[in-house]
Design a protein around this motif. Structure first.
Motif, short mmCIF file in Angstrom:
data_model
loop_
_atom_site.label_atom_id
_atom_site.label_comp_id
_atom_site.label_asym_id
_atom_site.label_seq_id
_atom_site.Cartn_x
_atom_site.Cartn_y
_atom_site.Cartn_z
N CYS A 138 0.98 -1.10 -0.23
CA CYS A 138 -0.02 -0.13 -0.08
C CYS A 138 0.83 1.50 -0.03
O CYS A 138 0.81 2.13 -1.02
CB CYS A 138 -0.97 -0.05 1.14
SG CYS A 138 -2.17 -1.16 1.25
N GLY A 139 1.97 1.28 0.95
CA GLY A 139 2.70 2.46 1.07
C GLY A 139 3.46 2.77 -0.10
O GLY A 139 3.71 4.00 -0.33
N ASP A 168 6.62 -1.81 6.05
CA ASP A 168 7.42 -2.69 7.09
C ASP A 168 7.83 -3.96 6.41
O ASP A 168 9.08 -4.49 6.52
CB ASP A 168 6.67 -2.65 8.30
CG ASP A 168 5.33 -3.11 7.98
OD1 ASP A 168 4.66 -2.85 7.19
OD2 ASP A 168 4.87 -3.66 8.88
N GLY A 169 7.00 -4.85 5.55
CA GLY A 169 7.23 -6.04 5.02
C GLY A 169 8.10 -5.81 4.21
O GLY A 169 9.30 -6.54 3.84
N ASP A 170 7.94 -4.82 3.25
CA ASP A 170 8.73 -4.63 1.84
C ASP A 170 10.30 -4.29 2.52
O ASP A 170 11.31 -4.75 1.95
CB ASP A 170 8.16 -3.39 1.42
CG ASP A 170 8.60 -2.90 -0.06
OD1 ASP A 170 8.57 -3.89 -1.04
OD2 ASP A 170 9.40 -1.93 -0.06
N ASN A 193 3.21 -0.07 9.49
CA ASN A 193 1.81 -0.40 9.91
C ASN A 193 1.54 -1.94 10.62
O ASN A 193 0.72 -2.03 11.07
CB ASN A 193 0.72 -0.15 8.72
CG ASN A 193 1.11 -1.02 7.69
OD1 ASN A 193 2.00 -1.95 7.76
ND2 ASN A 193 0.27 -0.91 6.74
N VAL A 239 1.78 -4.44 9.70
CA VAL A 239 1.00 -5.62 9.05
C VAL A 239 1.04 -5.43 7.59
O VAL A 239 1.81 -4.58 7.08
CB VAL A 239 -0.36 -5.37 9.50
CG1 VAL A 239 -1.06 -4.06 8.48
CG2 VAL A 239 -1.47 -6.51 9.10
N GLY A 284 -0.56 -4.80 4.48
CA GLY A 284 -1.75 -4.21 4.03
C GLY A 284 -2.14 -4.62 2.88
O GLY A 284 -3.42 -5.15 2.57
N LEU A 285 -1.35 -4.54 1.71
CA LEU A 285 -2.06 -4.76 0.25
C LEU A 285 -2.27 -6.14 0.26
O LEU A 285 -3.08 -6.54 -0.63
CB LEU A 285 -0.99 -4.39 -0.40
CG LEU A 285 -1.12 -4.31 -2.17
CD1 LEU A 285 -2.23 -3.13 -2.46
CD2 LEU A 285 -0.01 -4.33 -3.15
#
Ligand SMILES: Cc1ncc(C[n+]2csc(CCOP(=O)(O)OP(=O)(O)O)c2C)c(N)n1
Ligand code: SF4
Ligand SMILES: [Mg+2]
Lengths: 290, 610
Positions: free
Chosen positions: A50-51, A92-94, A120, A122, A124-125
């Motif tokens: 998302c970000g 954060d995952g990325d 976040n 989590v 998101g996408l």
């Protein structure tokens, strides 16, 4: 100061209403406007999430890359053309999960790159799986009984790994965040700005209210000195009732990676005029094999 | 006329030869192999002896075979010497200088009839491995001589090389020159000691064995400077000539020496070189640099290329020029790290999800490596897509002597394609479209940083501006169509196969990449024997140069695919594109390089006659 509208993109923003990423987008635009950096002087890099759509919502040079790889691609660009301001936007995952090896590697290199992590806690996408920064016990679709892993601590990792600028912002306070981003852009070297970013859909724990009750500003904390690495290390571990935001750590006078590459002293290699080698250069090269 | 001389017919078993003169129906070249453990100086000794031969104006082909370890094991350095240009190694060895018992056991069987095993007399060797094959045993007290004359056991190697030169009666002065040059750093005492030891070895070789050994090498009159260069070096030289400004990589055999060479030349030739944290980062760095406007490359082997696959597709989608060298070794997985294979072809052709333009080139020789790398940079920028240059362990480490004129470093063409200059951008009237839909599919490229060309680059499907448009059907058709048009036009810039040998041959060998030399020599041998044979060799593989290749393939009376893999991957490709099925396949996948003898033997076994 430039008009913030300079950075407006014609693209319709697709984030959920209330998403913390809006605050980050506004803070980024405001920081660039205040620093008077024109859209062509900066290049954004993002991964997937998302970000990571943020650059698409900007009028500026950008490269939306693949999941987790914005840091090494940004590094390649910085080493080819260090005249560009380079800003990486990761989730954060990325940034910390799939791109984790790149994260710990860039810390040691100190390129003049700003890294804004939309944290976040989590995914998101992909619709709400737990992330490396999710708190222990975080219940999500792939961790129905709660995550077993403890949360990744990006700030402590960055300080430990050699980062020369480590900050945390809160997307619910875009003005403060803009100041942090300005400081990060002005810092010569790698600058991490980890942003507490509420995901209003998939993270019901780390919400706006959760943060509003807890965050406090380091610059308003008497006696806090961001040059003190030990103090920064302690602040990086403060989480729970009180959560510090602001510049945790900043080292001065550390040379950037690109300053230490001898080929770059005369300017960016991307700007060299290409021409065949001279006869003498060619002979020298051939002679090595005689 | 000088040169290596075989002056008797082995089968007749007579032993009359005259040094320097070719007599009878000799094979006018010979193969020397040095073998021993890692750390025993096999490679340095071999290289030294090779330069002694090359300084005598002779032609050389060298290749190595080593185990994936730093000490111990079994390694060899092999050189083939001749008075004419060489294209391939031979399987048969004429003289083996063995430094360890395993060298004898393993490589003794490679000695030809009448050939010789030269070794230190203190070495306990399995004589049965050689004697039953009419191989001569030359046990020389190499260590003893080294100790007595030079005062150092370590000079036993030098003694062996001296003996070798004596046996083939190659003038000692050439050996002496190399010793003087190679040991100069270590001072006069070391040079002097080695010279004395080498000379003593030489005398033993010449006085005791020269009369029994049938192959001789003598210097040629004409001794022009020639380059002794391997495939990786030729690629690096090509990259430097082409104006490569950025290289990133992660060490992996057999690609590492490209990164090392570039790092060693970075300062002088103005290149930023970066060892990265892994191969994913390596290709990503190169993509970042390439997109920023620097000519960029990375090099790896199959395992590293596997890690690069997702980013390869990014370069295709985002239309970023990047050159990727894929130096193959036998897989799957870690496979055989120090052996050779051509097993990654179809993987390179189709790696990464979706469909996008890419170019795959597979040079066959060092000259090809140089020219192909220059072309790779031009094609990458012209077509704004990834270009993969495929080699393999054999080509990367094999050397030949080549006239310097074959490397016109200062006369290469640098074509940056439709890269807009700052002046052109200044004059731009309309908004800049990074992915403008054009008839050729090529969208003029701007380097990020110009005020008139602020733009976005995107891995999601995007519109002409580069903004996300990953839903719309019409846009998808337009952009995917644009990329595919590039693919269709790229082929106009590619070349059909090289043809070698007579037209209308009854037998046509077909291959790609590093097997060129072995196939070429096989063709010569077959034609000399009366089997009219020719060769189709492909460097440009993808997009498949169908217009040039299909008629040649169709015209082949008997088509034999020759490949260093288990399944005949190129033959599959040819069949898929042209419909022509190879009549036979000569395949090799034991980790060893294709050789002329191997090809001919396989043809004979299959009873292929033209
Ligand atoms: C190689 C690869 N694996 C998985 C995905 C699917 N994917 C897209 S975004 C994402 C995670 C997003 O989480 P984060 O990076 O935290 O960003 P957010 O959406 O939370 O902003 C994943 C797993 C992908 N695009 N590529
Ligand atoms: S899913 Fe979460 S992170 Fe993604 S746009 Fe919605 S609120 Fe924002
Ligand atoms: Mg996230």
């Amino acid at each position: 100061m430039l008009d913030v509208k300079t950075y407006n993109s014609p693209i319709k923003v697709t984030w959920c209403p209330g998403c913390g990423d809006y605050g980050i987008l506004n803070a980024v635009k405001s920081a660039l406007a205040q620093l008077e950096i024109h859209p062509h002087e900066v290049m954004f890099f993002s991964g997937i999430g998302c970000g990571s759509k943020l650059p698409d919502y900007m009028n500026a040079n950008a490269f939306t890359t693949i999941h987790g790889r914005s840091l090494p691609i940004a590094m390649g660009t910085k080493l080819a053309n260090h005249d560009l301001h380079v800003i990486c936007i990761t989730g954060d995952g990325d940034g910390y999960g799939i791109g984790g090896n790149h994260f710990i590697s860039i810390l040691r290199r100190n390129p003049d790159i700003v890294h804004i992590a939309e944290n976040n806690m989590v995914y998101g996408l992909t619709k709400g799986q737990y992330a490396p920064t999710s708190e222990h016990g975080f219940v999500a679709s792939t961790t129905p009984e709660g995550s077993i892993e403890i949360a990744f601590n990006p700030l402590a990792t960055a300080i430990n790994g050699g980062a020369t600028f480590v900050a945390r912002g809160f997307s619910g306070d875009p003005k403060h965040l803009a100041k942090l981003i300005m400081a990060a852009v002005q810092h010569r070297g790698y600058a991490l700005v980890d942003v507490l970013q509420p995901c209003v859909i998939y993270n019901k724990i780390n919400t706006y209210d959760y943060y509003r009750e807890r965050v406090y500003k380091l610059e308003e904390t008497a006696g806090y000195d961001p040059a003190d690495r030990d103090a920064a290390w302690r602040k990086a571990h403060e989480w729970g009732e009180k959560i510090p935001i602001g510049i945790l750590y900043q080292a001065a006078g550390v040379p950037t990676y690109e300053e230490q590459v001898s080929e770059l002293r005369v300017g960016p290699v991307a700007k060299r005029q290409l021409a065949p080698l001279t006869g003498a250069q060619a002979d020298a090269l051939r002679r090595q094999f005689f | 006329m000088g040169g290596p001389t075989r002056a008797r017919d082995t089968k007749a078993g007579t032993r009359a030869f005259i040094g320097g003169e070719q007599r009878g129906e000799g094979i006018n070249d010979m193969t020397i192999r040095l073998a021993g453990e890692a750390g025993q100086g096999v490679e340095s000794g071999g290289a030294g002896f090779a330069s002694a031969l090359s300084h005598g104006g002779l032609w050389l082909h060298t290749h190595t075979d080593y185990m994936s370890r730093i000490r111990g094991g079994l390694n060899f350095f092999q050189m083939r010497v001749s008075d004419r240009p060489l294209w391939a190694h031979t399987e048969g060895v004429h003289i083996l200088l063995a430094f360890s018992p395993e060298a004898v056991t393993d490589y003794g069987p490679h000695l030809v009839e009448g050939g010789a095993l030269l070794y230190d007399d203190s070495l306990k060797v399995d004589q049965a491995a050689v004697t039953r094959r009419k191989v001569q045993l030359y046990a020389v007290p190499l260590t003893k001589i080294a100790q007595e004359i030079g005062g150092e056991k370590i000079m036993a190697n030098t003694c062996g090389l001296g003996a070798l030169a004596g046996i083939i009666e190659y003038p000692f002065e050439f050996v002496a020159d190399v010793i003087k040059k190679n040991f100069a750093r270590k001072g006069d005492a070391v040079v002097g000691g080695n010279l004395k030891v080498a000379e003593a070895g030489y005398k033993v070789g010449r006085d005791q064995y020269a009369a029994k050994f049938d192959w001789k090498v003598s210097p040629l009159k004409d001794r022009p400077d020639r380059m002794q260069i391997n495939g990786n070096q030729a690629i690096a030289v090509g990259a430097i000539a082409a104006g490569c400004r950025f290289m990133s990589g992660y060490p992996m055999t057999p690609a590492s020496s490209i990164l090392e060479f570039m790092a060693g030349h970075a300062k002088k030739y103005d290149i930023v070189v970066k060892q990265t944290e892994d191969e994913i980062a390596a290709i990503c760095f190169a993509i970042g640099a390439g997109n920023a406007g620097a000519r960029a490359m990375t090099a790896t082997s199959g395992g590293g290329f596997s890690l690069m696959v997702e980013a390869l597709g990014l370069a295709g989608m985002a239309e970023v020029p990047v050159v990727i060298v894929e130096a193959q070794r036998p897989g799957p997985s870690t496979g055989m790290p120090t052996k050779t294979e051509q097993g990654d072809l179809l993987f390179a052709l189709f790696a990464s999800q979706g469909e996008f333009p890419r170019i795959v080139l597979a040079p066959g020789t060092q000259e090809d490596c140089f020219h192909t790398t220059v072309r790779a940079f031009n094609l990458a920028e012209k077509w704004q897509c990834p270009v993969i240059v495929m080699t393999d362990f054999y080509l990367t480490t094999m050397t030949r002597l080549i006239p310097p004129a074959e490397f016109p470093i200062d006369r290469v063409t640098i074509d940056r394609g439709e890269l807009l200059t700052a002046q052109q951008l200044d004059r731009l009237a309309e908004p800049y479209l990074r992915y403008k839909d054009t008839p050729s599919g090529i969208s003029p490229r701007a380097m990020p940083g110009h005020a008139k060309a602020v733009h976005q680059t995107c891995s999601d499907e995007h519109d002409e501006y580069g903004h996300f448009e990953d839903e719309d059907r019409a846009n998808r058709l337009k952009m995917a169509g644009k990329r595919w048009r590039k693919f269709q036009h790229i082929v106009d810039d590619l070349r059909g196969p090289t043809i070698y040998g007579p037209e209308g041959a009854g037998l046509t060998l077909m291959g790609w990449g590093s097997s060129y030399g072995a196939m070429r020599e096989a063709v010569d041998i077959l034609n000399a024997r009366g089997t009219k044979t020719n060769l189709l060799h492909f460097v440009d593989i993808w997009p498949f140069p169908e217009a040039q290749a299909a008629p040649l393939i169709e015209a082949a009376r008997q088509l034999v695919a020759v490949e260093g893999n288990q399944s005949g991957q190129f033959a599959h490709l040819v069949r898929a594109v042209t419909g022509r099925r190879a009549d036979r396949m000569v395949l090799r996948w034991d980790g060893r390089p294709l050789s002329p003898e191997y090809i001919i033997e396989q043809l004979e076994e299959a009873k292929v006659h033209a």
